[in-house]
Design a protein around this motif. Sequence first.
Motif, PDB file in Angstrom:
ATOM      1  N   ARG A 190     -34.647   6.470  12.378  1.00 42.01           N
ATOM      2  CA  ARG A 190     -33.280   5.960  12.433  1.00 42.01           C
ATOM      3  C   ARG A 190     -32.427   6.841  13.340  1.00 42.01           C
ATOM      4  NH1 ARG A 190     -31.552  10.353  11.217  1.00 42.01           N
ATOM      5  NH2 ARG A 190     -30.989  11.146   9.169  1.00 42.01           N
TER       6      ARG A 190
ATOM      7  N   GLY B 117     -30.626   9.723  18.533  1.00 39.67           N
ATOM      8  CA  GLY B 117     -31.461   9.327  17.418  1.00 39.67           C
ATOM      9  C   GLY B 117     -32.163  10.467  16.736  1.00 39.67           C
TER      10      GLY B 117
ATOM     11  N   ASN C 150     -28.272   3.313  13.579  1.00 40.13           N
ATOM     12  CA  ASN C 150     -28.993   2.394  14.467  1.00 40.13           C
ATOM     13  C   ASN C 150     -28.017   1.485  15.207  1.00 40.13           C
ATOM     14  OD1 ASN C 150     -31.339   3.518  13.312  1.00 40.13           O
ATOM     15  ND2 ASN C 150     -31.355   1.957  11.713  1.00 40.13           N
TER      16      ASN C 150
ATOM     17  N   SER D  40     -39.269   3.554  20.016  1.00 37.38           N
ATOM     18  CA  SER D  40     -38.643   4.827  19.683  1.00 37.38           C
ATOM     19  C   SER D  40     -39.578   5.962  20.051  1.00 37.38           C
ATOM     20  CB  SER D  40     -38.304   4.902  18.199  1.00 37.38           C
ATOM     21  OG  SER D  40     -37.324   3.958  17.856  1.00 37.38           O
TER      22      SER D  40
ATOM     23  N   LEU E 271     -36.884   0.159  11.617  1.00 40.38           N
ATOM     24  CA  LEU E 271     -35.897   1.222  11.512  1.00 40.38           C
ATOM     25  C   LEU E 271     -35.396   1.398  10.083  1.00 40.38           C
ATOM     26  CD1 LEU E 271     -33.750   0.592  14.730  1.00 40.38           C
ATOM     27  CD2 LEU E 271     -35.855   1.929  14.452  1.00 40.38           C
TER      28      LEU E 271
END
Length: 820
Positions: free
Chosen positions: A300, A18, A313, A208, A268
């Motif tokens: 993202r 990511g 994603n 995240s 996202l």
Amino acid sequence: MKIRIIIFFVIALFNDIGSLHAQNFKQSNLETRSVQNFNFGWKHLKDKTYDTHRVGLIDTDWEMVDLPHDAAIFEDVKQENSDGANGYFPYMKGSYRKHFTVSSENQDKLVFIEFEGVYRNAKIWINGHYLGNHLNGYLGFEHEVSNYIRFDQANLIVVKYDNTTKGTSRWYTGAGIYRDVWLKIVDPLHVPLYGTYVTTSKVSKAHSLVNLATEVTNNYKQTKLCKLVSKILDANNKVVEQRESIVPIQSGETFVFNQDIEVNKPNLWSPNNPYLYTLKSEIYDQDKLVDEYITTFGIREIKMTPEKGLLINGEKVVAVGGNIHHDLISLGAAAYKAGYEKHIEDMKSMGTNSVRLSHNPHATRLLEVCDEQGILVYNEGFDKWTSQFYGGEASFNSQYKKDIENWIKRDRNHPSVYIWSAGNEVMKQGQIEDEKFESPKDAEDYGVSTFKNIKKEINRWDPSRKVTVGLFPTREKVWNGYDPKHQPKFNKALPAEMAWYSDVVSYNYTEQMFAKDYEKYPQMMFINSEANTSLGMDFKDVSWSYIDTNYVIAHYYWTGYAYLGEAPWPRIGWSRAFFDLGGQLTNLGSMYQSYYDQKPMSHLWVYDESEAGTKLYEEQYGNNRTWSWHPMTKNWNWEKDTKLRLAAFSNCEEVELFLNGKSQGRKKPADFKNNITEWELNYQEGTIELKGFNKGKVVSKDKLTTVGKPFAIQLKTKTDKLEASGLDLAYVQVDVVDEKGRKVYSATNEITFEVSGSGELVGVSSGDILSHENFKASKRKAYNGSCMAVLKSGKEKGTLRIKAKAAGLKESLLEIKVKQ
């Protein structure tokens, strides 16, 4: 300057894991730093540069201008002092001067002036002191001017530009200060230019991990105990999470803070959901807030695999769109955000979700638009790996490292940027060196060593993205895939030398080799970085026919939008694009919309096989038609019983054509080559209508109608109000219509504009690539019944009015509110 790094949390950056990237907005409305838009109140003088930096020079007769300003686009096109690369606009030089004051309240602060782009060879003076020059007109720069400022007195900044050297680009460049300028006043303890870097090592819908690298510079004479508070804010400006770190920073040191922040249930970023967060970096001198820095970003994950291509994603995406150059047509190279919004919105309307930035760093304003509208960006730094961007005054090898640092640090925080490109169709691919600075030995490896060095520098500043290079249509030791005589050897040869060193292989016009290479070399991933229709090539078909969306990452047509330059006289630009110079969708746009668009669509066109249509086509495109399609029109006014051929561009399961309500047959696009459905019939006055069907239901329509004689002018815009910023734009489409308000495609009336109120007319254009009308005039001839006028807001609220008149036509008035 000393740089020290301390790691507070373990971070990991991987190419396929990511990545969270951010966009640096200009810091405004903050308590601690002042950032003033420095675009207004400049004076300009073209052609003269010798002594224009003198403080005592009288400049009262110089032209008053506001930025962004492209001096060349105001001129007429001529063959003298120009060439096709620059669209026959002049290669010119000139000077700018601006008088300003800075309050003595800021004398303990640092003062910087940032230029986002000056084309070209900019030389800067302040109060008679020479600050330096900058060769590459596609990248910005800043100067600290604290020691030269006269507080509470008049100050003078002078910018000289010189774009008289031909060959610095193969397209229209513009001339002058064509991007934004900023005056910044900051504390000596502050975040420097491009001082934040945001990534993520983990991305999921549940949570995240955001990795922050924040530079803080201490220009005090003593060590400062610095506290960094990093706050992540959502789209409603609510603090989501924050992290605090405290470190003593020595005098003259730039310290890099590394922090990790976990965001729970993140929103996202993706093309379908371009959600943006804000990072607010607060800098404290012990407990005193002294600086704030704003970075806007999107969370993202970008991943690419040979089996599935591009994943965002975790979801499969095929990046589709066009190459674009940096000009905004009638505005020239002047970098208006509202202009980029217009172009991107047009391209999105036909199903594109991506652009390739050809072949230089584009304006930050464009990247902002792509972030906000969910457009994936193939971001390219160079063209030929020669001294071209430097006017032959410096070698590529002496400049590329600092240019890469500038480019990558500027752009790496934009969530829209999904890949870096090191160059395009570089000369070294053909073992051609830059004779001024290199020997044949420098090109003997077909560019491999240079590419490896560039890739290393890009990875130094951003290891989170993959790196590619746009390859000329070659194979190993086989040059020029355009030439039919090379095809037997071309088809048997290995991929080009640099392909083995690219994270992703970007082929220009060699998409027919994807399937073969995919089968033979399972590690390879592919982008069709430039594509055409291949019209006239008996060994190659329409580019999209070779694209297997199961594994191909992206497809970019040449080009998405018409642009200035790269044209033989009397043409002034490249019109083989989805949208023409007047902003109208072309038959190419309809064709590729039927390939790209996920929404049902059907467009009807008539092949223009008339003598006049064929002649115009030859004048516009010449003998090389491989980037164009057959001449077509939306006109439905013909002689009775004229035999006509019609084409439907549709992504529907079936299409049916109706002539005055009578069916001409229902057909399946899949049964036709390149999904282009055709009919032949004899012309009848009235209406010809196309309907698209999915599962037996009508899901799309298009129609052409016989119209009357030109009667009136119709003005329309999608902009109902403008900001009183002096920088906002409204695009006004101007159509010639009959008594019933229907567009008359054959109309060529010259239309005159009168603009009054809170703004001004800043550009006029049409789709006529052969027109030599001035883009800054107050009149324009219609082409295919239309032209375009561009209005710019003033800095006061009120009403902006545009009136359009033409001999024999009913005039039209349009009003737009300008609000603060």
